[in-house]
Every structure is written in structure tokens, then in C-alpha cells.
Design a protein around this motif. Structure first.
Motif, PDB file in Angstrom:
ATOM      1  N   GLU A 245       0.859  -1.184   0.000  1.00  0.00           N
ATOM      2  CA  GLU A 245       0.000   0.000   0.000  1.00  0.00           C
ATOM      3  C   GLU A 245       0.897   1.237   0.000  1.00  0.00           C
ATOM      4  O   GLU A 245       1.672   1.451   0.927  1.00  0.00           O
ATOM      5  N   THR A 247       1.540   5.105   0.340  1.00  0.00           N
ATOM      6  CA  THR A 247       0.949   6.280   0.974  1.00  0.00           C
ATOM      7  C   THR A 247       1.597   7.537   0.411  1.00  0.00           C
ATOM      8  O   THR A 247       2.816   7.700   0.482  1.00  0.00           O
ATOM      9  N   CYS A 256      -2.994   9.916   1.177  1.00  0.00           N
ATOM     10  CA  CYS A 256      -3.843   9.038   0.368  1.00  0.00           C
ATOM     11  C   CYS A 256      -3.153   7.683   0.214  1.00  0.00           C
ATOM     12  O   CYS A 256      -1.947   7.617  -0.023  1.00  0.00           O
ATOM     13  N   ARG A 257      -3.925   6.629   0.361  1.00  0.00           N
ATOM     14  CA  ARG A 257      -3.394   5.279   0.185  1.00  0.00           C
ATOM     15  C   ARG A 257      -3.812   4.754  -1.183  1.00  0.00           C
ATOM     16  O   ARG A 257      -5.003   4.735  -1.503  1.00  0.00           O
ATOM     17  N   GLN A 259      -2.969   1.790  -4.505  1.00  0.00           N
ATOM     18  CA  GLN A 259      -2.379   0.517  -4.920  1.00  0.00           C
ATOM     19  C   GLN A 259      -1.765   0.698  -6.305  1.00  0.00           C
ATOM     20  O   GLN A 259      -2.382   1.300  -7.193  1.00  0.00           O
TER      21      GLN A 259
END
Length: 304
Positions: A245, A247, A256-257, A259
Motif C-alpha cells: 500500500e 501512501t 492518500c493510500r 495501490q
């Protein structure tokens, strides 16, 4: 006029040791420019082109496998001896078989490589190392830069081609990276690249060469790794990226995270199937394109 075969010069007084200065060889021209090597007491250091036989490896086609040796004698003198090199060892412009070095002397090996013999203290050593790092590292990710990558690839390719040793090259590209920049801002994109570089650095071996090729594209040189093991490495890296993940902070400073995934292409030199390092890069790049075309978040190798 016959050129001198032996040239002996007085060494700098041993009082240098009282100032905590140590003798070093600094590469001032050639592909390895900026590198420095400390000379230890009573230790013979062989300089050459072969990483198997040489303690100091210089990436210059004009350098012999075992070109010359440098020895720090018990009395403090430092001596250079030519080891029967093809192109000779030049000491301050004159070809020699043996020479005693003094501070500031220059040794030329091959066509482009010149070494400077110098006494350095710890402050000077750290400064020299910082100069070299700044010239060979990418400023954002601290991975090696493209220039360093290309120089190392030429050297590794020549060695592996000559000895029929396998060499694999991974081309890594973050998928849909433009969307990250467009959605969260370029600063967020930079943060993602830094995190990716950390992930790759934690995955590669010490002897591998990890570099930023440009933008969101990275490369890894895997020496003496065949295509199957290179694929295993790339798959492991692909999964690590997909499971991580990331960040980042958007343009408003909010965390904000996100992918991300990566596509990887692999080219492998084996049995002299490529004649130049450029051909190997092109093969890996074509495989990267195939990984993208197959839906991204894939690894593609030349035998697929």
C-alpha cells in the motif's frame, strides 16, 4: 630515444601518517571516474579488467586482465608494477615497468583511464565519495542513474559474453503511473517512485545493479542469473509491489493510500545470443511491452 623502463621517485614523508592521511588511488578519467580505492599496509592490489583476478576493476577495453599491481611497502612507500600488460602502464606520461609513487602522481592504464595517487584524510575521503555518489545516483530515488547503468551494463555484458556467463536484465515500469500524477499531483508521483525504489532495493542482491532508467521506468542487472531465476526474481518483485500500500500526499497535503502494480520485461544473455548490450536492452524492452499488452501487472521473458 629509448623510453625509460624504470622510474623511481621519492615518496612523500611518513609524517603524512601523523595527520591521519592514508594513500588512495582516485580514478580521474574513464568510465569509473570518481571512484577511489584505499591502499592498506603490506597489501598487493591488482588493477585490471577481470573481476575474478583483480581487486580494482576498471571498465576500459584497453586495460589488461591483470594490468598492474600497487603495493604499500612496510617502509611506507607505495610501488606500482606493470604485470606485462598489453598496452603498458604510464607513469606521469612515461611508460614504466616499476615506479614508486608520490602524492599527485598519475598513472594511465589503457586508452582512457587515468588514476591519481593521493594522500587523503577522512574529511577529504568523505567529500570524494559524496562527489562520486552525486554523479552516479538518481537525485530522487537514490538508485543508480541511467549513465551509471549503461556504463555498468557495457562492462558486465563484455565480461559475461567473453566468459559465456549468463546475464539477465529486468526492465520495470509502473502501470498507469500517469493517472497517479494527474489525480494526486506530481509530488505524490515522486513519493510513489521513492517507495518503489525502496521495495526494489530491499529485493535485489548486493551484487545486482538497480537503476532508474527514466521517468517511472527502472532496470536491474542480474549477473550470472539465468532466465528462469530472473523470472522468479521478477515475479517476487511484481507481487511485492502489488501487495504494497503506497501512501502519498495529494496537492492539498492529505495522505492518500493507493495501490500500484508493475510490469516487468526480462532479457537474458546466454550462449552469446546477443552481440551488444543495446540488443539486450531492446530484448528486455520488447518483453516489457508484451507484459503491458497482456494486461499489465505481468512478467514477460524472451522465451515466453
Amino acid at each position: 630515444m629509448t623510453e625509460p623502463k624504470t622510474l623511481m621517485q621519492p615518496v612523500r614523508a611518513l609524517t603524512a601518517g601523523l595527520r591521519s592521511e592514508q594513500p588512495y588511488l582516485i580514478v580521474i578519467t574513464g568510465r569509473s571516474a570518481g571512484q577511489m580505492f584505499r591502499l592498506n599496509d603490506n597489501e598487493e592490489v591488482v588493477i585490471g579488467r577481470s573481476s575474478d583476478e583483480s581487486a580494482i576493476v576498471l571498465e576500459d577495453d584497453g586495460v589488461s586482465r591483470r594490468h598492474c599491481s600497487i603495493t604499500r611497502q612496510p617502509d611506507g612507500t607505495v610501488q606500482a608494477v606493470d604485470l606485462g600488460s598489453t598496452n603498458g602502464t604510464y607513469f606521469n606520461g612515461a611508460r614504466v615497468d616499476i615506479a614508486t609513487l608520490r602524492d599527485g602522481d598519475k598513472i594511465q592504464l589503457g586508452s582512457t583511464t587515468i588514476l591519481k595517487f593521493s594522500y587523503q584524510d577522512e574529511v577529504e575521503e568523505q567529500f570524494q565519495k559524496q562527489l562520486y555518489e552525486s554523479a552516479s545516483r538518481d537525485g530522487l530515488t537514490q538508485s543508480y542513474n541511467k549513465k551509471y547503468f549503461l556504463d555498468r551494463l557495457r562492462h558486465e555484458f563484455a565480461y559475461c559474453w567473453r566468459h559465456r556467463v549468463e546475464l539477465s536484465l529486468c526492465m520495470i515500469d509502473l502501470d498507469r503511473f500517469k493517472d497517479v500524477n494527474d489525480t494526486y499531483g506530481h509530488a505524490a508521483g515522486d513519493q510513489a517512485l521513492v517507495r518503489l525504489a525502496q521495495l526494489v532495493s530491499d529485493t535485489v542482491r548486493t551484487e545486482d545493479v538497480f537503476a532508474r532508467y527514466g521517468g517511472e521506468e527502472f532496470t536491474v542487472i542480474l549477473r550470472q542469473i539465468d532466465i528462469d531465476n530472473a523470472f522468479t526474481f521478477a515475479e517476487r518483485l511484481r507481487k511485492v509491489v502489488a501487495q504494497t500500500e503506497f501512501t502519498v500526499k495529494d496537492t492539498n497535503g492529505s495522505a492518500c493510500r493507493i495501490q500500484l502494480t508493475a510490469s516487468i520485461g526480462i532479457g537474458t544473455l546466454h550462449d552469446r545470443n546477443y552481440s551488444t548490450p543495446e540488443e539486450l536492452v531492446l530484448a528486455a524492452d520488447r518483453c516489457l511491452y508484451r507484459a503491458k499488452q497482456a494486461g499489465r501487472n505481468k512478467v514477460s521473458r524472451q522465451s515466453d
